[in-house]
Design a protein around this motif. Structure first.
Motif, PDB file in Angstrom:
ATOM      1  N   TYR A 110      11.360  -8.487  13.438  1.00  0.00           N
ATOM      2  CA  TYR A 110      10.478  -7.496  12.819  1.00  0.00           C
ATOM      3  C   TYR A 110      11.225  -6.563  11.872  1.00  0.00           C
ATOM      4  CZ  TYR A 110       7.483  -8.864  16.763  1.00  0.00           C
ATOM      5  OH  TYR A 110       6.761  -9.581  17.676  1.00  0.00           O
ATOM      6  N   LEU A 111      10.479  -6.087  10.878  1.00  0.00           N
ATOM      7  CA  LEU A 111      10.921  -5.031   9.964  1.00  0.00           C
ATOM      8  C   LEU A 111       9.782  -4.032   9.852  1.00  0.00           C
ATOM      9  CD1 LEU A 111      12.930  -3.939   7.732  1.00  0.00           C
ATOM     10  CD2 LEU A 111      11.525  -5.223   6.097  1.00  0.00           C
ATOM     11  N   ALA A 112      10.068  -2.759  10.039  1.00  0.00           N
ATOM     12  CA  ALA A 112       9.041  -1.709   9.965  1.00  0.00           C
ATOM     13  C   ALA A 112       9.366  -0.764   8.820  1.00  0.00           C
ATOM     14  CB  ALA A 112       8.975  -0.934  11.283  1.00  0.00           C
ATOM     15  N   CYS A 113       8.346  -0.437   8.015  1.00  0.00           N
ATOM     16  CA  CYS A 113       8.508   0.461   6.871  1.00  0.00           C
ATOM     17  C   CYS A 113       7.504   1.593   6.989  1.00  0.00           C
ATOM     18  CB  CYS A 113       8.285  -0.288   5.556  1.00  0.00           C
ATOM     19  SG  CYS A 113       9.436  -1.650   5.286  1.00  0.00           S
ATOM     20  N   GLY A 114       8.000   2.837   6.968  1.00  0.00           N
ATOM     21  CA  GLY A 114       7.128   4.004   7.056  1.00  0.00           C
ATOM     22  C   GLY A 114       6.901   4.628   5.698  1.00  0.00           C
ATOM     23  N   SER A 115       5.740   5.271   5.537  1.00  0.00           N
ATOM     24  CA  SER A 115       5.381   5.870   4.255  1.00  0.00           C
ATOM     25  C   SER A 115       4.951   7.309   4.444  1.00  0.00           C
ATOM     26  CB  SER A 115       4.254   5.078   3.588  1.00  0.00           C
ATOM     27  OG  SER A 115       3.076   5.129   4.372  1.00  0.00           O
ATOM     28  N   GLN A 116       4.817   8.026   3.321  1.00  0.00           N
ATOM     29  CA  GLN A 116       4.440   9.434   3.367  1.00  0.00           C
ATOM     30  C   GLN A 116       3.025   9.629   3.876  1.00  0.00           C
ATOM     31  OE1 GLN A 116       4.381  11.476  -0.429  1.00  0.00           O
ATOM     32  NE2 GLN A 116       5.245  13.334   0.484  1.00  0.00           N
ATOM     33  N   SER A 117       2.180   8.628   3.729  1.00  0.00           N
ATOM     34  CA  SER A 117       0.790   8.724   4.199  1.00  0.00           C
ATOM     35  C   SER A 117       0.681   8.597   5.714  1.00  0.00           C
ATOM     36  CB  SER A 117      -0.067   7.650   3.533  1.00  0.00           C
ATOM     37  OG  SER A 117       0.388   6.356   3.899  1.00  0.00           O
TER      38      SER A 117
ATOM     39  N   GLY B  51       0.784  -1.232   0.000  1.00  0.00           N
ATOM     40  CA  GLY B  51       0.000   0.000   0.000  1.00  0.00           C
ATOM     41  C   GLY B  51       0.811   1.274   0.000  1.00  0.00           C
ATOM     42  N   CYS B  52       2.124   1.168  -0.101  1.00  0.00           N
ATOM     43  CA  CYS B  52       2.979   2.357  -0.030  1.00  0.00           C
ATOM     44  C   CYS B  52       3.148   2.995  -1.404  1.00  0.00           C
ATOM     45  CB  CYS B  52       4.341   1.979   0.539  1.00  0.00           C
ATOM     46  SG  CYS B  52       5.511   3.346   0.606  1.00  0.00           S
ATOM     47  N   VAL B  53       2.972   4.305  -1.464  1.00  0.00           N
ATOM     48  CA  VAL B  53       3.209   5.061  -2.702  1.00  0.00           C
ATOM     49  C   VAL B  53       4.590   5.712  -2.655  1.00  0.00           C
ATOM     50  CG1 VAL B  53       2.398   6.968  -4.131  1.00  0.00           C
ATOM     51  CG2 VAL B  53       0.742   5.466  -2.993  1.00  0.00           C
ATOM     52  N   ARG B  54       4.974   6.207  -1.475  1.00  0.00           N
ATOM     53  CA  ARG B  54       6.271   6.855  -1.312  1.00  0.00           C
ATOM     54  C   ARG B  54       6.845   6.476   0.047  1.00  0.00           C
ATOM     55  NH1 ARG B  54       8.791  11.324  -3.706  1.00  0.00           N
ATOM     56  NH2 ARG B  54      10.258  12.443  -2.364  1.00  0.00           N
ATOM     57  N   GLY B  55       7.972   5.764   0.050  1.00  0.00           N
ATOM     58  CA  GLY B  55       8.595   5.335   1.294  1.00  0.00           C
ATOM     59  C   GLY B  55       9.366   6.460   1.949  1.00  0.00           C
ATOM     60  N   THR B  56       9.398   6.469   3.288  1.00  0.00           N
ATOM     61  CA  THR B  56      10.074   7.552   4.018  1.00  0.00           C
ATOM     62  C   THR B  56      11.066   7.057   5.061  1.00  0.00           C
ATOM     63  OG1 THR B  56       8.193   7.646   5.545  1.00  0.00           O
ATOM     64  CG2 THR B  56       8.189   9.207   3.695  1.00  0.00           C
ATOM     65  N   SER B  57      10.888   5.855   5.608  1.00  0.00           N
ATOM     66  CA  SER B  57      11.765   5.381   6.684  1.00  0.00           C
ATOM     67  C   SER B  57      11.690   3.869   6.801  1.00  0.00           C
ATOM     68  CB  SER B  57      11.379   6.035   8.019  1.00  0.00           C
ATOM     69  OG  SER B  57      10.004   5.821   8.295  1.00  0.00           O
ATOM     70  N   ILE B  58      12.692   3.307   7.492  1.00  0.00           N
ATOM     71  CA  ILE B  58      12.749   1.851   7.676  1.00  0.00           C
ATOM     72  C   ILE B  58      13.549   1.549   8.928  1.00  0.00           C
ATOM     73  CG2 ILE B  58      14.854   1.500   6.311  1.00  0.00           C
ATOM     74  CD1 ILE B  58      13.482  -1.036   5.152  1.00  0.00           C
ATOM     75  N   ALA B  59      13.234   0.432   9.620  1.00  0.00           N
ATOM     76  CA  ALA B  59      13.943   0.031  10.832  1.00  0.00           C
ATOM     77  C   ALA B  59      13.796  -1.465  11.043  1.00  0.00           C
ATOM     78  CB  ALA B  59      13.404   0.788  12.052  1.00  0.00           C
TER      79      ALA B  59
END
Length: 526
Positions: free
Chosen positions: A409-416, A394-402
């Protein structure tokens, strides 16, 4: 025969005629009366003097009648005073008795207002849509008013994390403060370089205490860009656009400053400790140069050029877990591996689109890089080969990852603002992994992500909005409801998040130049 024991005298014998007292002459009587008037007059004049002086003058000048009247009045006054004192003692005794009764009555406080209707055993229909969530089973479809009030009180206290502070008595507050201080003292005594073991972290409510800002001894004069705890010592580092890097000792109470260095014309964009904690690496916004600060020797060394690096600036970087190397984020999707020993690039990797975030696996063998196009790349660091690639759901533009330190676990943040939490193992092997949870508590771009060392908490934040920080309980994948909760703004716009080595403290860097510090009471180590 007459009794001869006494002699009888004649009736007029033995009696002598009474002598008449001579009357004083008329003139002497008038003189005495005149003298008495003068004494009375003198007493009237002396009435304005001191009472002891007046008494002495009365004794000297006479005025017996007035003196007697005065003594009678004083005696009556003394008697009345004694009666009053006795009365006061009796009243004091009665008040003590009443005080004891009052204390007994205060033990059971009464309500200020009593409604007679409340005492009625009125039953309430719990199937109503506003009360349905208070039921614990079908047997509670009908509940008395008193039981409903008790249930609502329990729900409120649960939502607030216990009894609110304004509803606690002074003794309760003092006891809790003493317990917290004892826990903190115990924490500082037991700090060490060993892995902390703790019971399972409960969900919903996080036991947290607000401490003095980590950098209160020297706040930044501009936006703070970095906050990081030392990997082994009880130290925290802050850096910001005011061209300074500062170190503070963490005790939660005063947080004294250890050292601060100023980098001329070098607003710090990012600063990080090396793996061994002996060196600080600092980069700026528009410089290709970066600084190395050797804390053991107190020496600051600028690195002007890096061999093999074809970039206009060095801004974003990550410290490799194996130590001795940095992974620089370049332009056009490039990642450059730089060794600190020789200050040269040994190899480079490239993804499609610009790199928006980089995170290493716990052992440093893999690196996850997400692009602004919403794709995640998995690279093998030893072979410099891409081993997997997938699209963030569901990501259009990625912003961060950890990544979490336990490798789960892997976490991915998006612009939304959506943060997807994945299984790290699935992401290594699947071309289309599905997130375990999509955290949607942020309304603006998720710009900062970090896991705590025990991999029980994920901290997420957005620097695009004030107070946009949330802590996620990982086992249940739910957000803690009581963070951040404050009467006034403290977090503001957070750009960096970090936990202490054993999760005892949590801090963040905001745009006001402060690093708010929180004590996580569940964890007993620093």
């Amino acid at each position: 025969m007459e009794d001869m024991s006494f002699i009888k005298l004649p009736a007029n014998e033995g009696k002598q005629p009474a002598k008449k007292r001579a009357k004083p002459p008329q003139s002497s009587l008038e003189e005495e009366e005149e003298e008495r008037r003068r004494n009375v007059k003198n007493l009237a004049v002396l009435g304005e003097k001191n009472s002891s002086v007046k008494l002495l003058e009365e004794l000297v000048f006479g005025a017996e009648e007035e003196l007697l009247e005065r003594l009678v009045e004083e005696d009556e006054d003394q008697t009345g005073l004694l009666l009053l004192e006795d009365k006061d003692e009796e009243e004091a005794k009665e008040s003590e008795d009443e005080g004891g009764v009052r204390q007994e009555l205060q033990a059971e406080k009464k309500a200020a207002w009593v409604d007679e209707d409340d005492e009625l055993e009125e039953e309430v229909d719990m199937k109503h849509r506003f009360r349905r969530n208070l039921m614990k089973g079908e047997a509670e479809s009908i509940m008395t008013k008193q039981k409903l009030q008790q249930r609502m009180r329990e729900q409120f206290q649960k939502a607030m994390g216990g009894t609110p502070s304004w509803a606690e008595s002074g003794a309760q507050k003092k006891t809790e403060e003493e317990e917290d201080e004892d826990e903190e003292d115990d924490l500082l005594r037991r700090t060490g370089n060993f892995v902390a073991s703790s019971d399972s972290l409960p969900s919903s409510i996080l036991r947290v205490k607000k401490c003095l800002h980590a950098n209160s001894a020297r706040p930044s004069e501009d936006r703070l860009t970095t906050v990081q705890f030392h990997p082994s010592a009880q130290v925290v580092m802050t850096a910001g656009l005011d061209q300074s890097v500062s170190l503070f000792q963490v005790d939660g109470k005063t947080n004294p400053k250890i050292q601060s260095i100023h980098l001329e014309r070098f607003p710090v964009h990012k600063a990080q400790f090396s793996v061994d904690g002996e060196t600080v690496i600092a980069t700026s916004l528009k410089n290709k140069m970066f600084y190395l600060y050797d804390m053991m020797e107190g020496r600051v060394s600028p690195v002007h050029t890096v061999r093999g690096l074809n970039e206009a600036r060095v801004k974003e970087f990550s410290v490799c877990p194996e130590g001795g190397a940095l992974l620089l984020t370049g332009t056009n999707g490039y990642l450059h591996l730089l060794t600190l020993k020789t200050k040269e690039v040994v190899r480079s990797m490239k993804i499609n689109g610009d790199v928006s975030g980089v995170a290493f696996s716990p052992d440093g063998s893999k690196v996850f890089a997400n692009s602004e196009d919403g794709e995640v790349y998995v690279w093998d660091m030893r072979s410099s080969r891409c081993v997997n690639r997938f699209t963030d759901d569901g990501c259009v533009r990625g912003t961060s990852i950890a990544t979490s330190q336990n490798g789960r676990y892997l976490a991915c943040g998006s612009q939304s603002g959506v943060v997807n939490v994945y299984s790290q193992e699935v992401c290594l092997n699947s071309a289309n992994p599905k997130p375990l949870k999509a955290v949607m508590n942020l309304l603006t771009s998720a710009t900062a992500l970090t896991f705590n060392p025990t991999s029980e908490i994920l901290a997420i934040a957005s620097r695009a909005e004030d107070e946009a920080v949330r802590l996620v309980h990982l086992p249940s994948l739910t957000v803690f409801s009581n963070f951040p909760v404050a009467k006034r703004k403290i977090v503001y716009r957070a750009s960096c998040l970090d936990f202490s080595p054993h999760s005892g403290f949590f801090s963040l860097a905001n745009n006001k130049g402060h690093a708010p510090l929180y004590r996580l009471l569940h964890y007993k180590e620093f």
